[in-house]
Design a protein around this motif. Sequence first.
Motif, mmCIF file in Angstrom:
data_model
loop_
_atom_site.group_PDB
_atom_site.id
_atom_site.type_symbol
_atom_site.label_atom_id
_atom_site.label_comp_id
_atom_site.label_asym_id
_atom_site.label_seq_id
_atom_site.Cartn_x
_atom_site.Cartn_y
_atom_site.Cartn_z
ATOM 1 N N SER A 168 -20.290 -11.802 8.875
ATOM 2 C CA SER A 168 -20.458 -11.853 10.330
ATOM 3 C C SER A 168 -21.551 -12.829 10.734
ATOM 4 O O SER A 168 -21.405 -13.582 11.697
ATOM 5 C CB SER A 168 -20.803 -10.455 10.860
ATOM 6 O OG SER A 168 -19.753 -9.552 10.634
ATOM 7 N N THR A 169 -22.655 -12.847 9.993
ATOM 8 C CA THR A 169 -23.777 -13.719 10.324
ATOM 9 C C THR A 169 -23.411 -15.190 10.131
ATOM 10 O O THR A 169 -23.723 -16.037 10.971
ATOM 11 C CB THR A 169 -24.998 -13.363 9.462
ATOM 12 O OG1 THR A 169 -25.357 -12.006 9.714
ATOM 13 C CG2 THR A 169 -26.178 -14.255 9.788
ATOM 14 N N LEU A 170 -22.727 -15.504 9.020
ATOM 15 C CA LEU A 170 -22.395 -16.896 8.739
ATOM 16 C C LEU A 170 -21.275 -17.425 9.625
ATOM 17 O O LEU A 170 -21.120 -18.638 9.785
ATOM 18 C CB LEU A 170 -22.035 -17.067 7.261
ATOM 19 C CG LEU A 170 -23.174 -16.767 6.271
ATOM 20 C CD1 LEU A 170 -22.754 -17.121 4.855
ATOM 21 C CD2 LEU A 170 -24.447 -17.527 6.643
ATOM 22 N N TYR A 171 -20.506 -16.505 10.219
ATOM 23 C CA TYR A 171 -19.488 -16.923 11.190
ATOM 24 C C TYR A 171 -20.125 -17.722 12.321
ATOM 25 O O TYR A 171 -19.552 -18.681 12.832
ATOM 26 C CB TYR A 171 -18.789 -15.677 11.738
ATOM 27 C CG TYR A 171 -17.697 -15.950 12.750
ATOM 28 C CD1 TYR A 171 -16.370 -16.081 12.351
ATOM 29 C CD2 TYR A 171 -17.977 -16.076 14.101
ATOM 30 C CE1 TYR A 171 -15.364 -16.324 13.262
ATOM 31 C CE2 TYR A 171 -16.980 -16.330 15.027
ATOM 32 C CZ TYR A 171 -15.674 -16.449 14.605
ATOM 33 O OH TYR A 171 -14.682 -16.704 15.524
ATOM 34 N N GLU A 172 -21.348 -17.337 12.698
ATOM 35 C CA GLU A 172 -22.025 -17.976 13.826
ATOM 36 C C GLU A 172 -22.331 -19.445 13.539
ATOM 37 O O GLU A 172 -22.356 -20.264 14.460
ATOM 38 C CB GLU A 172 -23.306 -17.217 14.158
ATOM 39 C CG GLU A 172 -24.006 -17.704 15.413
ATOM 40 C CD GLU A 172 -25.204 -16.856 15.770
ATOM 41 O OE1 GLU A 172 -25.892 -17.202 16.739
ATOM 42 O OE2 GLU A 172 -25.468 -15.858 15.082
ATOM 43 N N ILE A 173 -22.571 -19.790 12.280
ATOM 44 C CA ILE A 173 -22.864 -21.190 11.970
ATOM 45 C C ILE A 173 -21.594 -21.958 11.591
ATOM 46 O O ILE A 173 -21.662 -23.126 11.224
ATOM 47 C CB ILE A 173 -23.931 -21.319 10.855
ATOM 48 C CG1 ILE A 173 -23.416 -20.788 9.505
ATOM 49 C CG2 ILE A 173 -25.214 -20.634 11.259
ATOM 50 C CD1 ILE A 173 -24.368 -21.055 8.352
ATOM 51 N N GLY A 174 -20.437 -21.290 11.667
ATOM 52 C CA GLY A 174 -19.169 -21.982 11.469
ATOM 53 C C GLY A 174 -18.474 -21.723 10.157
ATOM 54 O O GLY A 174 -17.396 -22.261 9.916
ATOM 55 N N LEU A 175 -19.077 -20.892 9.284
ATOM 56 C CA LEU A 175 -18.422 -20.563 8.016
ATOM 57 C C LEU A 175 -17.546 -19.340 8.230
ATOM 58 O O LEU A 175 -18.020 -18.257 8.552
ATOM 59 C CB LEU A 175 -19.463 -20.287 6.923
ATOM 60 C CG LEU A 175 -20.274 -21.503 6.493
ATOM 61 C CD1 LEU A 175 -21.357 -21.105 5.506
ATOM 62 C CD2 LEU A 175 -19.385 -22.574 5.860
ATOM 63 N N GLU A 176 -16.231 -19.528 8.057
ATOM 64 C CA GLU A 176 -15.272 -18.477 8.382
ATOM 65 C C GLU A 176 -14.310 -18.261 7.219
ATOM 66 O O GLU A 176 -14.216 -19.067 6.307
ATOM 67 C CB GLU A 176 -14.467 -18.865 9.630
ATOM 68 C CG GLU A 176 -15.328 -19.163 10.831
ATOM 69 C CD GLU A 176 -14.532 -19.762 11.976
ATOM 70 O OE1 GLU A 176 -14.619 -19.236 13.088
ATOM 71 O OE2 GLU A 176 -13.816 -20.752 11.735
ATOM 72 N N GLY A 177 -13.563 -17.165 7.290
ATOM 73 C CA GLY A 177 -12.509 -16.909 6.314
ATOM 74 C C GLY A 177 -13.019 -16.744 4.903
ATOM 75 O O GLY A 177 -12.561 -17.411 3.983
#
Length: 328
Positions: free
Chosen positions: A20-29
């Motif tokens: 969830s935290t890394l989603y904010e910087i654009g790392l997804e999936g």
Amino acid sequence: MKWKKFQIQTTTQAEDIIISTLYEIGLEGAQIEDKVPLTAFEKEQMFVDILPEGPEDDGVATLSFFVEEKEDGSLVLLGEPVTEEEIVRQVKEELEALRPFCEIGAGSVSVDETEDIDWINNWKQYFHQFTIDDLLVIPSWEEVSPEDAGKMVLHIDPGTAFGTGMHETTQLCIRQLRKYITPDTELLDVGTGSGILAILSLMYGAKHAVGTDLDPCAEAAVEDNMAQNGILPEQFEMMIGNIITDKEVQDRVGYEKYDIVVANILAEVLIALTPVIVAQMKPGAVYITSGIIDDKETVVVDAIKAAGLHVLEVTYQGEWVSVTAKKE
């Protein structure tokens, strides 16, 4: 096609919060590797009843995130060029910020390169139709079974960046939306991603929807999912930009215009979004939020109250929380 693989060594306890935290910087999936046994629901989704005995869960997890590498060696994240070193630095900063609050284990970051991953078709061996109450979510390569003939059907094909509706946070939002949608509903979906929440709202009878997202890829994802589900272009308008900080986006979205605002994003983003988004809501409008890990419930509720909204309901699924509020 080449991809940079950013791999994080952590703990099973920290998997969800790091993702969830890394989603904010654009790392997804994220690709998750651990020794946690599959749940009954996960076995059902993979059409597996009995698995052979595996190694005992040791609490260790590996999270892998993939970033496309262009022919010139550059990387792209959230639509912007970025270096491998910058991504590693950001990841390490986020991990260290989490360490006082969560046991993240080694928290080490490594980088590797991989080629020619057929993301869309690889998904097909794992993603199968499933239900959310009386809603059937189904990919294009599967047929509706006779026993599901009476259900509402949402057609979704998974891709590399956006969700399918399987996550608890999305399901929490869907259930809340069904309570408040009317034929006159003007809906705003902040962080719309694949457009699932807005598309379902229109299928449930909402009049019109607007979606905003930071990722330019969301436009194509929304367009594909609209076409699959019979949503007309005039029903759903998609905008790319940061509604929290960009006055131009705020102006385009409009003020005191929406009966329902839904935001399925991280708690930290909700805290910043809430005092801004109140201006887009009509008097009496409903604000539906999720993406909140359970230990962040209090800070989100406090932010919602501080913005002058009245909390109507807090609902839970697994370790995730949805807060629904109203503008008086």
